[in-house]
Design an enzyme around this catalytic site. Structure first.
Site, PDB file in Angstrom:
ATOM      1  N   LYS A 211      35.624  42.152  44.983  1.00 36.74           N
ATOM      2  CA  LYS A 211      37.100  41.833  45.541  1.00 36.74           C
ATOM      3  C   LYS A 211      37.286  42.218  46.988  1.00 36.74           C
ATOM      4  CE  LYS A 211      41.882  42.129  43.770  1.00 36.74           C
ATOM      5  NZ  LYS A 211      42.712  42.983  42.775  1.00 36.74           N
TER       6      LYS A 211
ATOM      7  N   SER B 107      45.477  39.980  39.941  1.00 37.33           N
ATOM      8  CA  SER B 107      45.124  39.537  41.465  1.00 37.33           C
ATOM      9  C   SER B 107      43.510  39.188  41.510  1.00 37.33           C
ATOM     10  CB  SER B 107      45.844  40.392  42.491  1.00 37.33           C
ATOM     11  OG  SER B 107      44.956  41.726  42.115  1.00 37.33           O
TER      12      SER B 107
ATOM     13  N   SER C 136      45.546  43.535  37.172  1.00 33.05           N
ATOM     14  CA  SER C 136      44.711  42.630  37.927  1.00 33.05           C
ATOM     15  C   SER C 136      43.210  42.306  37.530  1.00 33.05           C
ATOM     16  CB  SER C 136      44.952  42.994  39.447  1.00 33.05           C
ATOM     17  OG  SER C 136      46.169  42.687  39.911  1.00 33.05           O
TER      18      SER C 136
END
Lengths: 476, 95, 486
Positions: C86, C161, C185
């Site tokens: 990420k 996210s 997330s």
């Protein structure tokens, strides 16, 4: 109307730890810009702080040395504001649970009276970086070497009523911090600096008047000048029927004037909240007692010892012990020359004077205690007179030489050869017969004149006792 | 409670954001809804409870006072939008 | 043989051991798949192909050597295994953008602790993946660069996210990935994309180098195709870190030892508040069916109540945004990142840089966070929220005094259409209803697939445990996963 001055101080002292408060970068003063930096102290995304254990220890030490209570439960908080010297856009400080609360100590004033000044709190926080004017571009440069150097902020009660009291408070506080070794307190390097909160109120009024805060004063002289300036300024405002505006001010020691800093458009709202990256601090009784038991001799103790054992006047003992560096200098020089009284006299006059004139710290005097002791020894042994001693002293400031060397090079050794002195005395007496007559007629001043004339011929190096004795023989 | 445009402007100033007229209107409207929603927490009785700033109950996490080598300045400053190679450059800051 | 890009990390390792393929072949297969499919999925922001291939060559020579010496089993579990990261974790020399314009060109000068650990264990970073800007969002639509699409149905959001991390694994662009979870997330996109995602106990994994959204809630975690991979990846990144004061100083565990196909006698609690209004019928049914399944495998099931969770969402947004408003102050255009071209003085730099550099949702959260901390509102919002947090923690503690784990849905709905909720922030926030209480309490939860809706979109359930009970979570998840295979 008569006004009472109300002064409270916030003193920031950089702690003399090896590393910064939240990272392992060195705290060494100076260094090329941005070379004592890492992702943590420059506020890189993702970098996290870890508290230096020594910072807690030193702050607790300072708290105990000023008689404060230590909070068993403490935490750190974020103080949010934007400024280019503050890389994370928040300072990590302490808000409602500082490490130390409710301390204080007595200060001694010039008239010999003492007064207690309270200390509200001591908390830990990180220092900001430095902004430097860029002469090349006209812009500003940001150097973050100092960002993250540990500070303690010592907040006093609004107990002071004059510049003298404020200076005496800072001097004493500085002394204490030096004694316990938690800060080198070098004011010129900014490792000890004071913010002065000052207001006036009509004598007898209970409520405080509107105060101003003057920031970052880094010499006793500046504190004194600034306070006197600000008292006058506020007085004039009040007497002309105006209102003092609560504002942050800056003092310019060079021009001897204070200025309101560009008032911030935004009201100060620091949005303090508990720092989620740092766990709370819990201190045990054992931890605190251990620090307490190992506190070194504090100035108060030392002062008493100087008065009792060395018979120094209380005022002198107070001044000398107010600075650890000065007091250490005194002890070493006294031990070396065996004449503490003389060392103390020199300190009270000349050494304090040169430190003030040159704006240097007592730890940075231009000569060592040992070298200074040699000067006293020269005087005590009669090799030079006190007057010559003063001249040698002045040379020791500018020249890195032993006093013996200066005396030798400049031929300042005292003339104690009686026949040489007698020759001069004979000549001076023969040239001034009127002085003999005057003296015998009761004008004592004539003796001084004759001694002075002889000293002048001997270029100040004649042994004053011998000159005196030989002239007296003529006068009998 | 009403969130006014003035509130949004004050908050924007504190957080160093420049908002257009439209944005101020939009955020004022959003905030009105979100704050009304947030007010739900006041329906919960929390008498006698301490605040939790942390998810875990640890304390006294310290580091030894040992020097670690600082970062290479070039590496640290490689992302600076404006620098002279040794320091970050900003417009003159006059106080 | 199965297509390489469909393999799990433990299958890839088997392949290396059996000399079925080389690390280079594996890495190249994933890049080939990325070339073919990522134009549609749009998971990756940055690829590090050159470095990855270099690492692959080195790994291949070490594997050959180890195979020759009979020491292959001593190589770390993820040796030579590709991974997607990420884009809010710092990676030395590689862009770390947080999917924000303000960090668009930021090349990190250091590695986050998790990255350092993965590199030391020989994992190979394929690239950095998309996310909602600064991890603020539930759909991956708040990226400043592009929207990531759900590989199961490209018209749907992947969740957020960590949408890029989930899409990369679900779309076979990487076998495993790292995400971060502040309010759901990891679990939300895992659920919407049909993969396994663990939000570990707060403090289990170092946050050093994770660009902070909400410091007291953020936690990095593994996102994988199956439960076994999840345990393997957690093994690789869990552990105490002296660079993170909030990192827990606990003994290191081997989570693969918890992969036991047995839940007999295990007590499962079903929290009523997580099955109420607003939940899609198919989601509710799928989770209930999964619970029935576990019951049939010998678990004991009962209900419980977590009343304070009703206000978990506002509590979460107050705490998270307050911390975020402070954490994001450092993006000021001075030391790194975007700086506005439009300035005359310092204040212009601050205001214009931040206004031009941050996206709409980020600004919204900075505004809310600043508001709840500002003078006059602190007590009513921030302080109150911290007290509610205490209450939520307490209610979870009470529940765990009766049950080993709790089971609940992850997302109230399956994946929604791209663009469907972007103009209604509050509706978007409601998607996190079931995930935020876990972050507030700092406890672990794993999201695993438990069915599909009528359109074939994945449904996820979360198994929630008390602090540091990841082993129990893996045991339940593993048992359930095995039960679905037969």
């Amino acid at each position: 109307m008569e006004y009472e001055v109300v002064i409270g101080l916030e003193v920031h002292a950089e702690l003399s730890t090896k590393t910064k408060i939240y990272c392992g970068c060195t705290t060494e003063f100076g260094g090329d810009p941005n070379t004592h930096c890492c992702p943590i102290c420059t506020g890189m995304p993702g970098a996290l702080p870890v508290l230096n254990e020594k910072v807690v220890e030193y702050a607790v030490k300072a708290g105990l040395a000023v008689g404060a209570q230590i909070n068993r439960n403490s935490k750190q908080d974020r103080k949010n504001y934007f400024y280019p010297d503050t890389p994370r856009a928040y300072q990590i400080s302490q808000f409602d649970l500082p490490l130390c609360i409710n301390g204080g100590f007595d200060i001694t004033l010039k008239d010999g009276t003492t007064k207690r000044i309270g200390i509200t709190r001591i908390h830990i926080e990180d220092d900001a970086g430095k902004l430097v004017h860029d002469t090349y571009t006209g812009g500003t440069l940001v150097d973050l070497n100092r960002a993250g150097v540990p500070l303690i902020e010592i907040v006093s009660e609004p107990d002071m009523r004059s510049a003298e009291e404020a200076v005496a408070y800072v001097e004493k506080l500085k002394g204490i911090l030096e004694y316990i070794g938690v800060s080198d307190c070098k004011m010129q390097e900014g490792s000890l600096r004071a913010d002065v909160n000052l207001s006036l109120r009509p004598v007898g009024q209970k409520e405080f008047g509107t105060r101003t805060e003057s920031k970052n004063l880094n010499s006793f002289r500046a504190i004194e000048h600034m306070i006197n300036f600000e008292i006058q300024r506020q007085k004039e405002i009040l007497e002309s029927g105006g209102k003092v505006i609560q504002e942050t001010r800056r003092w310019d020691e060079a021009t001897g004037e204070g200025y309101a800093m560009r008032s911030k458009e935004d009201a100060d709202d620091y949005r303090y909240f508990p720092e989620p990256d740092l766990m709370p601090i819990k201190l045990s009784d054992d931890y605190i007692n251990n620090i307490k038991e190992n506190l070194p001799e504090l100035p108060e103790r030392r002062k008493a010892r100087y008065i009792e054992e060395l018979k120094l006047p209380e005022y002198d003992a107070g001044i000398i012990t107010s600075s650890k560096a000065l007091s250490d200098f005194f002890e070493e020089a006294s031990k070396e020359c065996g004449n503490p009284k003389a060392v103390s006299n020199w300190i009270m006059t000349d050494i304090i004077r040169i430190a003030r004139e040159n704006d240097i710290d007592y730890s940075d005097l231009p000569f060592s205690a040992k070298r200074f002791a040699s000067l006293i020894k020269l005087i005590d042994s009669g090799s030079i007179s006190n007057t010559i001693g003063k001249k040698v002293f002045e040379d020791m400031i500018s020249e890195n030489k032993e006093p013996e060397e200066i005396v030798k090079e400049k031929g300042l050794l005292q003339i104690s050869d009686e026949s040489a002195i007698k020759e001069v005395v004979d000549r001076v007496v023969a040239a001034n017969p009127q002085s003999i007559v005057d003296y015998k007629a009761g004008k004592d001043r004539a003796l001084g004149f004759l001694v002075g004339q002889c000293m002048k011929e001997l270029k100040g190096k004649g042994n004053p006792q011998i000159i005196n004795r030989l002239i007296m023989e003529y006068l009998k | 409670m009403e969130i006014t445009k003035k509130d949004i402007e004050h908050i924007a100033n504190l957080s160093m954001l420049n908002l257009s007229e439209d944005e101020v209107d939009g955020y004022a409207k959003d905030m009105q809804e979100i704050i009304a929603f947030a007010n739900q927490i006041n329906e919960i009785n929390t008498d006698g409870l301490e605040e939790s700033a942390f998810a875990l109950d640890s304390y006294n996490v310290f580091r030894k006072d040992e020097v670690r080598e600082s970062f290479d300045r070039e590496l640290l400053m490689q992302n600076a939008p404006s620098s002279n190679g040794v320091a970050y450059q900003i417009p003159p800051v006059i106080e | 043989m199965k297509n390489i890009t469909k393999l799990t990390s433990h299958e890839i390792r088997e392949g290396y051991k059996n000399k079925d393929f080389t690390v280079k072949e594996v890495v190249e297969s994933f890049y080939k798949n990325i070339d073919e499919k990522d134009g549609d999925i749009k998971a990756f922001i940055t690829l590090c192909k050159e470095d990855a291939l270099k690492c692959a060559e080195i790994a291949d020579s070490k594997i050959s050597e180890a195979l020759a010496n009979g020491t292959f089993d001593e190589l770390p579990a993820l040796f030579g295994v590709p991974i997607a990261i990420k884009d809010n974790m710092n990676t030395y020399g590689v862009k770390t953008t947080c999917a924000s314009k303000i960090l668009e060109n930021f090349i990190s000068p250091y590695d986050a602790t998790v990255i350092k650990n993965l590199k030391e264990q020989g994992a190979i970073m394929l690239g950095k993946v998309n996310m909602d800007e600064f991890a603020m969002g539930s759909s991956c639509e708040n990226s400043a660069f592009f929207v990531t699409h759900n590989p199961v149905d490209l018209t749907k959001v992947p969740g957020g996210s960590s949408g890029g991390s989930a899409a990369a694994v679900a779309g076979d662009l990487a076998p495993i990935s790292l995400g971060s979870d502040t309010g759901g997330s990891i679990r939300m996109p895992a659920s919407l994309c049909g993969i396994v995602g663990m939000k570990p106990t707060y403090g289990l994994i170092s946050r050093y180098g994770l660009v902070a959204y909400a410091s007291s809630l953020d936690q990095i975690g593994p996102m994988t195709k199956d439960v076994e991979d999840n345990a393997i990846l957690l093994n690789a990144i869990a552990g105490h870190d002296e660079m993170d004061s909030t990192s827990a100083n606990i003994e290191k565990k081997d989570y693969t030892k918890a992969l036991i196909n047995d839940v007999k006698g295990l007590k499962i609690g079903v929290p009523e508040e997580f099955f109420g209004e607003g939940i899609q019928k198919e989601v509710k049914e799928a989770v209930e069916k999964a619970i029935e399944k576990l019951k049939s495998l010998g678990a004991e099931v009962g209900t419980c109540s977590l009343a304070a969770c009703k206000v978990a969402l506002p509590t979460y947004y107050i705490i998270a945004d307050a911390e975020a408003s402070s954490n994001l102050g450092r993006f000021d255009g001075i030391r790194y990142g975007y700086r506005t071209k439009n300035f005359e003085n310092l204040k212009d730099i601050y205001k214009n840089t931040r206004s031009e550099g941050f996206g709409k949702e980020v600004k919204r959260r900075i505004i809310l966070g600043t508001y709840v901390l500002s003078a006059g509102y602190y007590d009513a919002y921030y302080k109150k929220a911290q007290k509610v947090r205490t209450l939520i923690k307490k209610q979870f503690d009470d529940a765990f005094s009766k049950y080993d784990v709790l089971i609940a849905p992850v997302s109230p709905t399956t994946a929604w259409n791209i663009g469907e909720k972007v103009n209604n922030p509050l509706e978007m926030y409601l998607a996190d209803l079931f995930t935020v209480p876990i972050n507030i309490a700092g406890i672990p939860a794993i999201s695993i697939p438990c069915g599909k809706d009528n359109n074939g979109l994945p449904i996820g359930m979360q198994i929630i445990g008390k602090h540091f009970s990841e082993e129990t979570l893996y045991r339940v998840a593993y048992t359930f996963e095995k039960s679905r295979e037969v």
